[in-house]
Design an enzyme around this catalytic site. Structure first.
Site, short mmCIF file in Angstrom:
data_model
loop_
_atom_site.label_atom_id
_atom_site.label_comp_id
_atom_site.label_asym_id
_atom_site.label_seq_id
_atom_site.Cartn_x
_atom_site.Cartn_y
_atom_site.Cartn_z
N TYR A 45 0.84 -1.21 0.00
CA TYR A 45 0.00 0.00 0.00
C TYR A 45 0.86 1.24 0.00
O TYR A 45 2.00 1.21 0.49
CB TYR A 45 -0.89 0.01 1.24
CG TYR A 45 -2.01 -0.99 1.24
CD1 TYR A 45 -2.36 -1.71 0.10
CD2 TYR A 45 -2.75 -1.24 2.40
CE1 TYR A 45 -3.39 -2.64 0.13
CE2 TYR A 45 -3.78 -2.16 2.43
CZ TYR A 45 -4.10 -2.86 1.30
OH TYR A 45 -5.12 -3.76 1.33
N SER B 239 -13.81 -4.15 0.97
CA SER B 239 -14.65 -3.50 -0.04
C SER B 239 -16.14 -3.74 0.18
O SER B 239 -16.87 -4.07 -0.76
CB SER B 239 -14.24 -3.96 -1.45
OG SER B 239 -14.61 -3.02 -2.42
N GLY C 226 -23.40 5.15 -4.23
CA GLY C 226 -24.20 5.79 -5.27
C GLY C 226 -23.47 6.85 -6.07
O GLY C 226 -24.04 7.46 -6.97
N LYS C 227 -22.19 7.03 -5.79
CA LYS C 227 -21.48 8.14 -6.43
C LYS C 227 -21.21 7.92 -7.92
O LYS C 227 -20.87 8.89 -8.63
CB LYS C 227 -20.19 8.47 -5.69
CG LYS C 227 -19.12 7.38 -5.72
CD LYS C 227 -17.94 7.83 -4.86
CE LYS C 227 -16.85 6.77 -4.76
NZ LYS C 227 -15.75 7.22 -3.87
#
Length: 338
Positions: A53, A218, A227-228
């Site tokens: 990461y 996730s 909803g983006k």
């Protein structure tokens, strides 16, 4: 906040885990620290990171997330934190590790070097949960489990787990542990959300029968379930907006998460959440936690504004009517992510 045991181990964690994969890329150090502080203040004691990461993996900044987390953890009580990190699997497949010149694998050499480097970046002498980030089906599980067992005996790891593993691989690893008398995987970290319920097909049964806990990542379907991305929206700075512009593996991943079926399903889930009087983010996280094979659901945030809706899922149990409505959508739109 509720707390659950990881597998058959003595470690008990909050049923929400704060993931860190955007720290050092999408989230700067100040923002990352604020998100971590908000999480700890809310009762979250479980934090997940990885040597690879932040994402997408890049040799220029691989390991930065662990460095951020290590600096934050120095200001806290180490004993109060359950820290999970991961070692890269092989780099000749879908993902290429950004460490060790891209020559990663799950053999003794790589696992030992990876752990020593992670401990240094994290500023600690042990990791509570050490996970194989993705499987290495070319290295014998006996070798992988033996070295992990050696590191537990050396006091550098408390328990071990796997990630992105198959049912076959999980059972092979357990068999190797039983055969050699090695420590076994107590957890598996795989993708699991309202838009991706494939874990329930086979792996859930293996986890129930073998006492392995899923710590799903996730739960928001990569942010899609907020909803983006609905109605063709591509928000500036959003992960899959960026990935679609990158091409290659990143664009392929973005199209798996953001497609007609996943967006259609999301719109229906949003209606269910609205009727129940909650954010779709809150509902998605609560739904993930509401499975007997799940110990802790890994969430993530890139801004402090995203955290409250996530934390609202703590202590929340969805009603039977909401669960039934969710199941109806899942049956009508099968496998939105393929």
């Amino acid at each position: 906040m509720q707390y659950r045991r990881l597998g058959k181990s003595p470690i008990t964690v909050s049923d929400i885990c704060m993931g860190t994969m955007t720290f050092g890329n999408q989230a700067d150090e100040k923002t990352s620290f604020r998100i971590l502080d908000m999480s700890l203040d809310a009762g979250i004691n479980f934090f997940d990171t990885a040597e690879n990461y932040p994402v997408p993996p890049d040799p220029k900044y691989a390991g930065r997330t662990e460095e951020f987390f290590g600096r934050w953890m120095k200001t806290k009580d180490r004993d109060a934190i359950i820290l999970a990190t991961k070692v890269c699997g092989p780099s000749h497949g879908w993902i290429k590790g950004a460490l060790r010149a891209g020559m990663t694998a799950l053999d003794r050499h790589n696992i030992t070097r990876a752990l020593e480097a992670s401990l240094k970046r994290l500023g600690t002498d042990y990791v509570d949960l050490y996970q194989t980030h993705w499987p290495d089906h070319g290295t014998p599980y006996d070798e992988t489990m033996e070295v992990l067992d050696d590191l537990i005996r050396a006091g550098k790891i408390r328990i071990v787990g796997c990630s992105n593993e198959t049912t076959w691989g999980l059972m092979k690893s357990i068999a190797a542990s039983e055969r050699g008398g090695y420590a076994r995987h107590q957890t598996i970290q795989n993708n699991f959300s309202l838009n991706n319920r494939r874990f329930e097909d086979e792996l859930a049964a293996a986890c129930r029968n073998e006492g392995v806990s899923l710590i799903p990542y996730s739960p928001l379907g990569g942010g899609v379930l907020s909803g983006k991305y609905n109605n063709g929206a591509r928000p500036e700075g959003a992960r899959f907006t960026n990935y679609l512009g990158m091409g290659g593996r990143q664009a392929t991943m973005a199209r798996r998460f953001v497609n007609d079926k996943s967006v259609d399903a999301t719109a229906r889930y949003m209606n269910i959440a609205a009727e129940a009087g909650m954010s779709p983010v809150t509902m998605a996280v609560a739904w993930s936690k509401q499975h007997d094979f799940v110990a802790s659901t890994i969430v993530g945030a890139t801004t402090v504004e995203q955290v409250p809706d996530i934390l609202a899922a703590a202590d929340l149990t969805l009603s039977k009517d909401v669960m039934d409505a969710i199941d109806k959508v899942s049956k009508e739109i099968l496998y939105p992510m393929g």
